[in-house]
Design an enzyme around this catalytic site. Structure first.
Site, short mmCIF file in Angstrom:
data_model
loop_
_atom_site.label_atom_id
_atom_site.label_comp_id
_atom_site.label_asym_id
_atom_site.label_seq_id
_atom_site.Cartn_x
_atom_site.Cartn_y
_atom_site.Cartn_z
N HIS A 82 -89.26 144.29 79.03
CA HIS A 82 -88.49 145.71 78.69
C HIS A 82 -88.00 145.48 80.08
O HIS A 82 -87.60 147.08 81.38
CB HIS A 82 -89.64 147.01 79.00
CG HIS A 82 -90.62 146.58 76.82
ND1 HIS A 82 -89.47 147.25 76.52
CD2 HIS A 82 -91.75 146.28 77.38
CE1 HIS A 82 -90.57 147.57 75.45
NE2 HIS A 82 -91.84 146.54 75.94
N ASN B 32 -91.71 151.69 70.53
CA ASN B 32 -90.58 150.91 70.31
C ASN B 32 -89.96 151.69 69.14
O ASN B 32 -90.16 152.05 68.92
CB ASN B 32 -90.68 148.90 70.02
CG ASN B 32 -91.71 148.73 70.68
OD1 ASN B 32 -91.27 148.59 72.03
ND2 ASN B 32 -92.13 147.42 70.91
#
Length: 520
Positions: free
Chosen positions: A62, A140
């Site tokens: 990320h 997500n």
């Protein structure tokens, strides 16, 4: 901060961190105007040494992200029932307040300046600054994951990351792992389908992915899954569209989010929850704690419980977006963990990585700090810049319990949730693996355009993989659905034939062109 100034200093005068006015920011101190430089170049040394340290360790996953501030408004209902029937969390039961939030969107695998058009899951992390303290909902865009046991997480990320020798992301490595991990079949099906590349962050879904719990005043818990649905609508990119955008702008999603908020076009998401009784549910062919599985809407309806609005861009990307830190263990009263193995593993990993990446006092940074009363006995460590003592508390007593002062424990709110746990302690996979059932169901629910796009994307990615990997992937997809496996096999053969023809044509072109001279 006081307003004293040096004689040669105005409101807009450049200074160093010591408060010294800078009179020459263009030239180092040198012997003559050509050099060499002298050691006492204090302003240069201070400026350069800070510049050398302007970056903190990049997130392992990320790393590429964008963020914004906003608020969450709860509706206080689950269907026709008051939400307090299921949870006592004030972020949901108190409908009179707008809870401030900070949201960070991200890609998963690649570095901080990688294109935002990659076929890659997207992170959707929300920090709620509630009246009971922070709540982080970290998830997500896709509603499932590659694996169901956290011990495999370093391996799946290693497989997705660049080769440690060549530093190239290699589909052969990725599919080597996925083929040997049949639980990943469902996620691969989604990732290589038209759902695999969100058009931008504003038109992207979000999901908590893992199974959590809600707890009410009586201490009763229910299993819950969270889903964010963009009010703007859902948009994804085909591979061709993504390739075109990447050739023009590798920051397109960050730019889109920033400009929308600057223009007053505030993005919104409805929050939905699914609720299930907290038990093993033997009537299902999968374990409800398995994060490679969906809870289908027809069995477990979605209930709209609130809305998220983003209305303010960061003033400093590094301070607010890069240093923002989230953790799946950051829950408030009325919210709880389930026994989901991935959730349990993430709960250790997330907070641990923030202490390494940002530092032991990362929760003192404004973007991470709760927006409420705070009182802790934690002290010192790198970058401590204040003590979490409320006004009037005794600064000498940094321990608890104490007979003479210091901080005191809070009273319990509501009946504690006390789930019963029995069984042997063992290292063993869950009973109802059902690796392929939902992957097959997802294939059958896709329309023909989605199926064709999935086969094209997956065939292209697998075409260069070792034959043994191709055979296993085809076998896995065939287990999911016979049509799925057959079309994947045909797709790989078609890509390979096309590639061979292109290579032969390239050889003929090179022979026709002959040698060329070196222009240099």
């Amino acid at each position: 901060m006081d307003e004293r100034r040096a004689e040669n200093e105005k409101e807009d005068t450049l200074t160093n961190r010591q408060g010294h006015p800078i009179t020459d920011n263009q030239n180092m101190t040198t012997v003559g105007n050509r050099g060499p430089t002298t050691l006492e170049n204090y302003d240069f040394l201070e400026k350069m040494s800070h510049f050398d340290r302007e970056r903190i360790p990049e997130r392992v996953v990320h790393a590429r992200g964008a963020g914004a501030h906003g608020y969450f408004q709860s509706y206080g209902k689950v269907g026709d029932d008051p939400i307090s029937k299921y949870t006592r969390a004030k972020v949901f039961t108190n409908t009179d307040v707008e809870t401030p939030v900070f949201v960070r969107f991200s890609t998963v695998i690649h570095g901080g300046h990688s294109p935002e058009t990659q076929r890659d899951p997207r992170g959707f992390a929300v920090k709620f600054y509630t009246e009971d303290g922070n709540w982080d909902l970290v998830g997500n865009n896709l509603k499932i994951f590659f694996i169901r046991d956290a011990i495999k997480f370093p391996d799946v990320i290693h497989a997705l990351k660049p080769d440690p020798v060549t530093n190239r992301q290699d589909p052969r490595r990725i599919f080597d792992f996925m083929a040997a991990s049949p639980e990943s079949t469902h996620m691969i099906t989604f990732l290589f389908s038209p759902w695999g590349i969100p058009a931008n962050y504003r038109h992207m879904q979000g999901s908590g992915v893992n199974t959590y719990k809600w707890v009410n005043d009586e201490g009763k818990g229910v299993l819950v899954k969270y889903h964010w649905e963009p009010v703007q609508g859902i948009k994804n990119l085909t591979q061709e569209e993504a390739d075109h955008i990447q050739g023009q702008n590798f920051n397109h999603a960050t730019q889109d989010l920033y400009e929308a908020i600057e223009n007053g076009d505030y993005p919104e998401w409805d929050l939905y929850v699914q609720i299930m009784e907290d038990r093993e549910h033997p009537e299902l062919d999968f374990d409800p704690l398995d994060d490679t599985k969906l809870w289908y809407k027809d069995e477990f309806p979605w209930h709209k419980v609130g809305k998220l609005t983003l209305n303010k861009n960061p003033e400093n990307y590094f301070a607010e977006v890069e240093q923002s830190a989230f953790g799946t263990g950051v829950l408030v009263d009325g919210l709880d963990f389930s026994d989901d193995k991935m959730l349990q593993g993430r709960t250790f990993s997330y907070s641990d990585t923030q202490r390494y990446r940002v530092g032991p006092n990362y929760l003192q940074l404004p973007v991470n700090a709760p927006k409420k009363h705070l009182g802790t006995n934690q002290r010192d460590g790198q970058m401590t810049y204040h003590v979490d003592n409320p006004p009037g508390s005794d600064p000498h007593i940094n321990y608890e319990p104490s007979l003479t002062g210091g901080l005191k424990e809070a009273n319990h709110q509501g009946t504690p949730h006390e789930p019963e746990v029995t069984g042997k302690v063992k290292r063993e996979a869950i009973d109802r693996k059902a690796h392929f059932s939902q992957a097959g169901e997802t294939w059958r629910r896709f329309n023909e355009r989605e199926k064709a796009d999935l086969i094209s994307n997956l065939s292209t990615a697998l075409a260069d993989a070792d034959e043994a990997i191709q055979k296993q992937m085809i076998s896995n997809m065939t287990e999911a659905d016979s049509e799925y496996g057959r079309r994947l096999k045909e797709g790989i053969e078609k890509v390979q034939t096309s590639e061979n023809e292109k290579q032969e044509e390239a050889v003929l072109d090179a022979e026709r062109m002959g040698d060329v001279s070196d222009p240099y």
